[in-house]
Design an enzyme around this catalytic site. Structure first.
Site, PDB file in Angstrom:
ATOM      1  N   ASP A 197      29.143 -67.201  23.879  1.00 52.90           N
ATOM      2  CA  ASP A 197      28.494 -68.457  23.549  1.00 52.90           C
ATOM      3  C   ASP A 197      27.095 -68.472  24.120  1.00 52.90           C
ATOM      4  O   ASP A 197      26.887 -68.318  25.316  1.00 52.90           O
ATOM      5  CB  ASP A 197      29.348 -69.612  24.055  1.00 52.90           C
ATOM      6  CG  ASP A 197      30.646 -69.702  23.266  1.00 52.90           C
ATOM      7  OD1 ASP A 197      30.564 -70.000  22.070  1.00 52.90           O
ATOM      8  OD2 ASP A 197      31.709 -69.424  23.820  1.00 52.90           O
ATOM      9  N   THR A 198      26.143 -68.689  23.220  1.00 47.95           N
ATOM     10  CA  THR A 198      24.737 -68.424  23.485  1.00 47.95           C
ATOM     11  C   THR A 198      23.901 -69.354  22.631  1.00 47.95           C
ATOM     12  O   THR A 198      24.318 -69.754  21.550  1.00 47.95           O
ATOM     13  CB  THR A 198      24.402 -66.965  23.104  1.00 47.95           C
ATOM     14  OG1 THR A 198      25.242 -66.085  23.849  1.00 47.95           O
ATOM     15  CG2 THR A 198      22.956 -66.614  23.349  1.00 47.95           C
TER      16      THR A 198
END
Length: 530
Positions: free
Chosen positions: A349-350
């Site tokens: 998750d970015t």
């Protein structure tokens, strides 16, 4: 060209400046900063700070940051804001503690957060504003509240068990034991106080004093090894990008410990094939792209690490002779049977964002806590959710990416910049953990080989492969004929439940003096300019 009968979105066109982020509030913040006289770096950091509040499953001040800045004169600068393992986290010490694997939700997965130091160093080197100004919107959203966006709410709901397992996370990120719904107003008072402290005191407000003590105490209570000295010693690395040509476009990626050069390996393989003659959604295009990816990722997992621990630098893997040998293994008519398996998980998750300002400065910027809500460990007094980037380390002695004290892990997050005639041409990035090199190659090829605009290039269906089994993963809108054709070539293909990654891009059309932006519909965000 876009089919106006079908759902979708148009490219955004503007003449002065533009920002593209994964959340509307962040895009609005970047635009506000630009219109108030800030430059692209000021706007990028301001937007990232807002995302650290409003998209907490993807990013935060407890994570890491990388960026590429292309100045109007054509000079290009990279910064590595990834933090190392605690100095005490040696293989011998972990063995004494009985650690046989790095639990992604355990204290040994937490590396020193590098984002705040990277933000500060970017502003000092390239910006016009300081923390007091660029953090204003983030502080206000954390203190006064913000409405939760639909994709954020979707991800948040899936993370409830993880958040419930940690007292600090439960207190800060669950409400009556549940995740917020779209449109619910969320406030983060502890995080607001920490952001205000950073705005007032600079990086020392995070890496020293009460916030640092909160982080260290939280980890120590779980058996962690991080010290106050580890936090106080956090420094960024200036990193000249690695640049290679793809059909007349110079593509810049950051060198290790990030995986950016793997995108260049993929592009080096793909330019040996006539992609432009293919159907961009057809079997052969996806087959060649994913075979190139499987080969390139085997290189990553065998060799990529902290650059001080790598036997070979990126140039060794980007030489014509080496790429020729790899490309010779690719057959247009059959799957390569055996490739060493990758060992990273397929998702993370970015956030990725990009900004171009009125002077022509372009910023490609990425910030992450790795897995959803990072380690799930939240320092309760400061509201800092801690990343779990240390889960990318290996434990095998002698492997270049084996964990050790003060060592940076293999990193998945990678910004990208493409140059044309020595000047910024395309600032872009694709989120999605291990997918990112494949995503860079896919989106850039969509633009260069198939003539798509940035929004079309981002929108088109994606495929990847499970990084352990190499089973292909197709989004639902990949044509069935393509899936069937890949199976005939020997691939196993699964249809994935979740969309693959995200992305933003801004193309600088100098012939018309126009900026053209796109933002991924797989997220909540938008491109906006003036």
């Amino acid at each position: 060209m876009r089919d106006f009968h079908a759902p979708g979105r148009s490219c955004v066109h503007a003449t002065t400046a533009m920002a593209a982020t994964s959340h509307p509030l962040a895009s609005a913040t970047a635009l506000e900063m630009l219109q108030a006289g800030g430059n692209a770096v000021d706007a990028a950091v301001a937007a990232s700070a807002v995302l650290a509040v409003v998209e907490p499953q993807m990013t935060g001040i407890g994570g890491d940051c990388f960026a590429i800045v292309a100045r109007p004169d054509g000079s290009i600068h990279g910064i590595n804001g990834s933090g190392p393992a605690p100095k005490a986290a040696t293989p011998a010490r972990l063995a004494e503690l009985g650690v046989t694997s790095i639990d992604p939700q355990g204290p040994h997965s937490v590396t020193v957060p590098g984002a705040i130091r990277a933000w500060h160093d970017l502003l000092s080197a390239h910006g016009r504003r300081g923390f007091a100004e660029v953090l204003k919107r983030a502080i206000a959203y954390a203190k006064d509240g913000y409405p939760v966006a639909p994709r954020v709410a979707h991800d948040w709901a899936q993370a409830v068990p993880k958040l419930a397992a940690d007292p600090g996370a439960r207190e800060s990120y669950l409400f009556g034991g549940t995740a917020p719904k779209p449109g619910d107003i969320v406030r983060q008072p502890a995080l607001a106080r920490t952001l205000q402290k950073i705005a007032s005191e600079g990086p020392s407000g995070f890496y020293e004093g009460e916030v640092a003590r909160d982080i260290v105490d939280t980890l120590a209570a779980r058996g962690g090894l991080m010290s106050l000295d580890d936090l106080a010693g956090m420094s960024t690395l200036p990193m000249p990008p690695v640049i290679r040509s793809y059909r007349g476009i110079d593509v810049a990626e950051l060198p290790p410990n990030g995986q950016g050069f793997i995108a260049l390996v993929m592009l080096g393989l793909l330019k040996r094939f006539d992609l432009a003659s293919l159907d961009p959604l057809g079997t052969t295009r996806f087959h060649l792209e994913l075979e190139a990816g499987r080969l390139a990722y085997s290189v990553r997992d065998l060799f990529l690490a902290d650059p001080d621990h790598m036997q070979h630098g990126p140039d060794a893997f980007l030489s014509s002779s080496y790429l020729d040998r790899l490309a010779a293994r690719i057959s247009p008519t059959a799957r390569i049977p055996e490739i060493p398996p990758a060992l990273l998980g397929p998702s993370s998750d970015t956030i990725y964002l990009t900004v171009v300002d009125g002077d022509g400065m372009a910023v490609s910027f990425i910030n992450s806590v790795y897995k959803s809500f990072g380690s799930g460990i939240c320092a309760p007094k400061s509201g800092v959710m801690l990343q779990n980037r240390g889960a990318c380390f290996r434990l095998e002695p002698g492997h270049p990416n084996c964990i050790d004290g003060g060592k940076r892990p293999l990193h998945t997050i990678i910004p990208a910049m493409a140059m044309k005639d020595g000047r910024p041409y395309l600032s872009f990035g694709v989120m999605g953990g291990g997918y990112q090199p494949c995503g860079h190659a896919h989106v850039l090829s969509n633009i260069v080989d198939f003539g798509m605009d940035p929004q079309e290039a981002i929108d088109t269906p994606r495929m990847f492969f499970d990084e352990t089994t190499h089973v292909l993963q197709a989004e639902r809108h990949v044509p069935q004929d393509t899936v069937d054709g890949l199976r005939k070539l020997g691939h196993q293909v699964d249809i994935v439940q979740e969309a693959i990654g995200g992305g933003q891009a801004i193309l600088i059309d100098r012939s018309r003096s126009v900026l053209i932006g796109g933002s991924d519909p797989r997220k909540d965000g938008c491109a906006i300019g003036y």
